[in-house]
Design a protein around this motif. Structure first.
Motif, PDB file in Angstrom:
ATOM      1  N   PHE A 380       0.014  51.428  36.048  1.00  4.69           N
ATOM      2  CA  PHE A 380      -0.519  50.072  35.380  1.00  4.69           C
ATOM      3  C   PHE A 380      -0.005  48.840  36.082  1.00  4.69           C
ATOM      4  O   PHE A 380      -0.634  47.875  36.247  1.00  4.69           O
ATOM      5  CB  PHE A 380       0.383  50.189  33.993  1.00  4.69           C
ATOM      6  CG  PHE A 380      -0.504  51.003  33.017  1.00  4.69           C
ATOM      7  CD1 PHE A 380      -1.748  50.345  32.367  1.00  4.69           C
ATOM      8  CD2 PHE A 380      -0.299  52.356  32.739  1.00  4.69           C
ATOM      9  CE1 PHE A 380      -2.520  51.026  31.479  1.00  4.69           C
ATOM     10  CE2 PHE A 380      -0.988  53.039  31.759  1.00  4.69           C
ATOM     11  CZ  PHE A 380      -2.069  52.271  31.090  1.00  4.69           C
ATOM     12  N   PHE A 381       1.280  48.906  36.647  1.00  2.00           N
ATOM     13  CA  PHE A 381       1.881  47.680  37.236  1.00  2.00           C
ATOM     14  C   PHE A 381       1.069  47.369  38.431  1.00  2.00           C
ATOM     15  O   PHE A 381       0.666  46.166  38.815  1.00  2.00           O
ATOM     16  CB  PHE A 381       3.246  48.287  37.587  1.00  2.00           C
ATOM     17  CG  PHE A 381       4.172  47.115  38.216  1.00  2.00           C
ATOM     18  CD1 PHE A 381       4.600  45.744  37.477  1.00  2.00           C
ATOM     19  CD2 PHE A 381       4.548  47.011  39.674  1.00  2.00           C
ATOM     20  CE1 PHE A 381       5.326  44.965  38.031  1.00  2.00           C
ATOM     21  CE2 PHE A 381       5.516  45.971  39.952  1.00  2.00           C
ATOM     22  CZ  PHE A 381       5.776  44.906  39.113  1.00  2.00           C
ATOM     23  N   THR A 382       0.930  48.444  39.347  1.00  5.13           N
ATOM     24  CA  THR A 382       0.153  47.852  40.593  1.00  5.13           C
ATOM     25  C   THR A 382      -1.383  47.504  40.419  1.00  5.13           C
ATOM     26  O   THR A 382      -1.713  46.540  41.056  1.00  5.13           O
ATOM     27  CB  THR A 382       0.064  49.038  41.637  1.00  5.13           C
ATOM     28  OG1 THR A 382      -0.353  50.461  40.990  1.00  5.13           O
ATOM     29  CG2 THR A 382       1.380  49.346  42.382  1.00  5.13           C
ATOM     30  N   ALA A 383      -1.993  48.105  39.478  1.00  2.00           N
ATOM     31  CA  ALA A 383      -3.479  47.826  39.256  1.00  2.00           C
ATOM     32  C   ALA A 383      -3.517  46.416  38.688  1.00  2.00           C
ATOM     33  O   ALA A 383      -4.176  45.584  38.934  1.00  2.00           O
ATOM     34  CB  ALA A 383      -4.098  48.698  37.929  1.00  2.00           C
ATOM     35  N   LEU A 384      -2.550  45.852  37.884  1.00  2.00           N
ATOM     36  CA  LEU A 384      -2.527  44.660  37.144  1.00  2.00           C
ATOM     37  C   LEU A 384      -2.325  43.504  38.337  1.00  2.00           C
ATOM     38  O   LEU A 384      -2.933  42.498  38.304  1.00  2.00           O
ATOM     39  CB  LEU A 384      -1.319  44.374  36.439  1.00  2.00           C
ATOM     40  CG  LEU A 384      -1.504  44.910  34.682  1.00  2.00           C
ATOM     41  CD1 LEU A 384      -0.428  44.459  33.904  1.00  2.00           C
ATOM     42  CD2 LEU A 384      -2.594  43.496  34.189  1.00  2.00           C
ATOM     43  N   LEU A 385      -1.374  43.759  39.145  1.00  3.01           N
ATOM     44  CA  LEU A 385      -0.924  42.957  40.282  1.00  3.01           C
ATOM     45  C   LEU A 385      -1.716  42.896  41.216  1.00  3.01           C
ATOM     46  O   LEU A 385      -1.900  41.875  41.984  1.00  3.01           O
ATOM     47  CB  LEU A 385       0.589  43.077  40.784  1.00  3.01           C
ATOM     48  CG  LEU A 385       1.600  42.788  39.877  1.00  3.01           C
ATOM     49  CD1 LEU A 385       2.900  42.940  40.495  1.00  3.01           C
ATOM     50  CD2 LEU A 385       1.562  41.258  39.346  1.00  3.01           C
ATOM     51  N   GLN A 386      -2.497  43.965  41.577  1.00  2.55           N
ATOM     52  CA  GLN A 386      -3.741  43.934  42.614  1.00  2.55           C
ATOM     53  C   GLN A 386      -4.710  42.997  42.206  1.00  2.55           C
ATOM     54  O   GLN A 386      -5.273  42.108  42.959  1.00  2.55           O
ATOM     55  CB  GLN A 386      -4.177  45.201  42.560  1.00  2.55           C
ATOM     56  CG  GLN A 386      -5.406  45.608  43.817  1.00  2.55           C
ATOM     57  CD  GLN A 386      -6.038  46.770  43.467  1.00  2.55           C
ATOM     58  OE1 GLN A 386      -6.151  47.463  42.336  1.00  2.55           O
ATOM     59  NE2 GLN A 386      -6.139  47.622  44.651  1.00  2.55           N
ATOM     60  N   ARG A 387      -5.075  42.665  40.764  1.00  2.17           N
ATOM     61  CA  ARG A 387      -6.126  41.887  40.632  1.00  2.17           C
ATOM     62  C   ARG A 387      -5.611  40.480  40.008  1.00  2.17           C
ATOM     63  O   ARG A 387      -6.584  39.805  40.066  1.00  2.17           O
ATOM     64  CB  ARG A 387      -7.103  42.484  39.452  1.00  2.17           C
ATOM     65  CG  ARG A 387      -8.344  41.890  39.614  1.00  2.17           C
ATOM     66  CD  ARG A 387      -9.320  42.454  38.329  1.00  2.17           C
ATOM     67  NE  ARG A 387      -9.906  43.544  38.918  1.00  2.17           N
ATOM     68  CZ  ARG A 387     -10.877  44.229  38.168  1.00  2.17           C
ATOM     69  NH1 ARG A 387     -11.281  43.626  37.012  1.00  2.17           N
ATOM     70  NH2 ARG A 387     -11.294  45.298  38.532  1.00  2.17           N
ATOM     71  N   PHE A 388      -4.588  40.414  39.485  1.00  5.02           N
ATOM     72  CA  PHE A 388      -4.041  39.110  38.667  1.00  5.02           C
ATOM     73  C   PHE A 388      -2.821  38.600  39.260  1.00  5.02           C
ATOM     74  O   PHE A 388      -1.950  39.364  39.498  1.00  5.02           O
ATOM     75  CB  PHE A 388      -4.091  39.493  37.171  1.00  5.02           C
ATOM     76  CG  PHE A 388      -5.333  40.212  36.651  1.00  5.02           C
ATOM     77  CD1 PHE A 388      -6.418  39.450  36.351  1.00  5.02           C
ATOM     78  CD2 PHE A 388      -5.261  41.603  36.136  1.00  5.02           C
ATOM     79  CE1 PHE A 388      -7.388  39.923  35.888  1.00  5.02           C
ATOM     80  CE2 PHE A 388      -6.268  42.044  35.403  1.00  5.02           C
ATOM     81  CZ  PHE A 388      -7.544  41.263  35.480  1.00  5.02           C
ATOM     82  N   HIS A 389      -2.967  37.257  39.172  1.00  6.84           N
ATOM     83  CA  HIS A 389      -1.740  36.572  39.189  1.00  6.84           C
ATOM     84  C   HIS A 389      -1.070  36.143  38.102  1.00  6.84           C
ATOM     85  O   HIS A 389      -1.811  35.794  37.176  1.00  6.84           O
ATOM     86  CB  HIS A 389      -1.988  35.379  40.261  1.00  6.84           C
ATOM     87  CG  HIS A 389      -0.671  34.419  40.341  1.00  6.84           C
ATOM     88  ND1 HIS A 389       0.352  34.993  41.236  1.00  6.84           N
ATOM     89  CD2 HIS A 389      -0.408  33.276  39.833  1.00  6.84           C
ATOM     90  CE1 HIS A 389       1.295  34.046  41.195  1.00  6.84           C
ATOM     91  NE2 HIS A 389       0.904  33.016  40.353  1.00  6.84           N
ATOM     92  N   LEU A 390       0.125  36.335  37.872  1.00  2.00           N
ATOM     93  CA  LEU A 390       0.853  36.201  36.330  1.00  2.00           C
ATOM     94  C   LEU A 390       1.794  35.097  36.596  1.00  2.00           C
ATOM     95  O   LEU A 390       2.613  34.822  37.522  1.00  2.00           O
ATOM     96  CB  LEU A 390       1.457  37.307  36.075  1.00  2.00           C
ATOM     97  CG  LEU A 390       0.959  38.759  36.252  1.00  2.00           C
ATOM     98  CD1 LEU A 390       2.134  39.877  36.146  1.00  2.00           C
ATOM     99  CD2 LEU A 390      -0.142  38.919  35.317  1.00  2.00           C
ATOM    100  N   HIS A 391       1.635  34.109  35.483  1.00  5.25           N
ATOM    101  CA  HIS A 391       2.788  32.843  35.448  1.00  5.25           C
ATOM    102  C   HIS A 391       2.758  32.633  34.020  1.00  5.25           C
ATOM    103  O   HIS A 391       1.856  32.941  33.486  1.00  5.25           O
ATOM    104  CB  HIS A 391       2.372  31.726  36.458  1.00  5.25           C
ATOM    105  CG  HIS A 391       0.940  31.251  36.179  1.00  5.25           C
ATOM    106  ND1 HIS A 391       1.008  29.943  35.231  1.00  5.25           N
ATOM    107  CD2 HIS A 391      -0.326  31.569  36.570  1.00  5.25           C
ATOM    108  CE1 HIS A 391      -0.231  29.558  35.243  1.00  5.25           C
ATOM    109  NE2 HIS A 391      -1.002  30.427  35.984  1.00  5.25           N
TER     110      HIS A 391
END
Ligand code: HEM
Length: 420
Positions: A380-391
């Motif tokens: 879940f963690f890698t899939a999210l950060l692979q596609r999205f930038h979070l701020h």
């Protein structure tokens, strides 16, 4: 390192720091493997004991039978991740609370194991049940419920947080009983498709045994415990991980660099990538240490008289394993109050395991879902950060103080998600 408490007549011992927790849960594993018979559990399960050992055996067998926690199971997790990413895409460029989506996605993994089906993100009934569950995890650690454990007659009072907990539990019970009924409609005996089927098979086998504890009612309690054990914990790890990535953009950037290098910006995340991604591993381990999802573990009890460091602990004593103190034990962690993923890397940049990291506890009663949880967190963690930038929206840093309960969860926070 070890002290006793009298919780209104319930004699309790608290274990602090890695050495003494290991001494009891590993070196005296058998004696410390019971669960206490607290009035709250008695009221909630009518059995007296939460997390019953008998169904755990069924659950373990079912895990082995269906490959849960093994590489072959990852494709089911990946399918759910695709749905979650679609969900995020639909609200992209907005500011939103990720909690609901993550909870739904994570609980669907447990739902597949228990009921053989997932629930859509629009299923408000299921979401309401999870919310009630989550509220109960918080209420279970409230002063009012502690008082109820010490003085069960308080249950006669018509007000107090324990009453809210009982009301929530009754709604959840009815809802689960309907779900179980539905899941067992197409059951073929001895050909279990999911945990409910496997449990019903065990129940059939024990029907002539008067001592058997397998029953429809216990199935409902067991399913409830599994949903909460599998959802509340992993969801909170992911929420903390997201929060820390937004808080430390440089750490987020390094994880994304590693993802791009090993998985590629569009490649499918896989469990096999993990061993080639030491930095990402280090970040997830530091989240587990720093955020202490289950700070006091689940209460244990002694099955015989024991002696620990010269102190006598009588049979039937409730034992609290202070996992929080283990993760901040200065004997094992330098500057424990600093979030520092590099502590899990050696001088060559390889991932380095640390003995005193025990978020899943130790010994005979250690977490049954550890392997599954580790897979879910990584994918879940890698899939999210692979596609999205979070701020954070407008760089507003949320309150980092956790909400206290049986688990430690972050306060609700808003996050901006931008496609990379
Ligand atoms: C990051 C996620 C998780 C964390 C941090 C976590 C942590 C824990 C801890 C600390 C315990 C108590 C162990 C003890 O009493 O000494 C526990 C027990 C348990 N966990 Fe987990 N857990 C996680 C995920 C899961 C998942 C995904 C499942 C299953 C779907 C699960 C199922 C269980 C069960 C059934 C027990 C009771 C074991 C027993 O009584 O023998 N957990 N977990």
């Amino acid at each position: 390192k070890i002290f006793s408490l009298d919780l209104g007549g319930i004699s309790t011992v608290v274990l602090n720091g890695y050495d003494v927790v290991k001494e009891c849960l590993v070196h005296q594993s058998e004696i410390f493997a019971d669960r206490p018979c607290l009035p709250l559990f008695k009221k909630m399960t009518k059995m007296g004991v939460s997390i019953q050992t008998k169904y755990l055996r069924t659950f373990r067998l079912h895990f082995n039978h269906t490959g849960v926690g093994r590489t072959c199971f990852t494709f089911k997790i990946l399918k759910e991740i695709m749905k979650m990413k679609d969900g995020v895409n639909r609200i992209i460029f907005g500011v939103f609370v990720l909690l609901g989506l993550i909870t739904n996605a994570v609980s669907n993994i447990t739902n597949l194991i228990i009921f053989g089906e997932r629930f859509t993100y629009e299923d408000t009934d299921f979401q309401h049940m999870i919310e009630l569950f989550s509220e109960n995890v918080e209420l279970a650690a409230s002063a009012s419920v502690f008082l109820y454990n010490a003085f069960p007659w308080i249950g006669l009072l018509p007000f107090g947080k324990h009453q809210q907990l009982f009301r929530n539990a009754a709604v959840v019970y009815d809802f689960l009983s309907r779900l179980i009924e539905k899941a067992s409609l197409n059951r073929k005996p001895q050909l279990p498709q999911h945990f409910v089927d496997a449990y019903l098979d065990e129940m059939d086998q024990g029907k002539n045994d008067p001592s058997s504890t397998f029953s429809k009612e216990n199935l409902i309690f067991s399913v409830g415990e599994l949903i909460i054990a599998g959802t509340e914990t992993t969801t909170n790890v992911l929420r903390w991980a997201i929060l820390f990535m937004a808080l430390y953009p440089n750490i987020q950037g390094q994880v994304q660099k590693e993802i791009d290098l090993i998985m590629g910006p569009n490649g499918k995340p896989s469990w096999d990538h993990k061993c080639k991604m030491p930095y990402t591993e280090a970040v997830l381990h530091e989240v587990l240490r720093f955020c202490n999802i289950v700070p006091l573990g689940i209460f244990h009890a002694t099955s015989e008289d024991a002696v620990v460091r010269g102190y006598s602990i009588p049979k039937g004593t409730t034992v609290i394993t202070n996992l929080y103190s283990v993760h901040f034990d200065e004997k094992y962690w330098r500057d424990p109050e600093i979030f520092y993923p590099e502590r899990f890397l050696d001088s060559n940049g390889y991932f380095s395991k640390k003995e005193a990291l025990v978020p899943f506890s130790l010994g005979r009663r250690h977490c049954l879902g550890e392997q599954l949880a580790r897979m879910e967190m990584f994918l879940f963690f890698t899939a999210l950060l692979q596609r999205f930038h979070l701020h954070f929206p407008h760089e507003l840093v949320p309150d980092l103080k956790p909400r206290l309960g049986m688990t430690l969860q972050p306060q609700p926070f808003l996050i901006c998600v931008e496609r990379r």
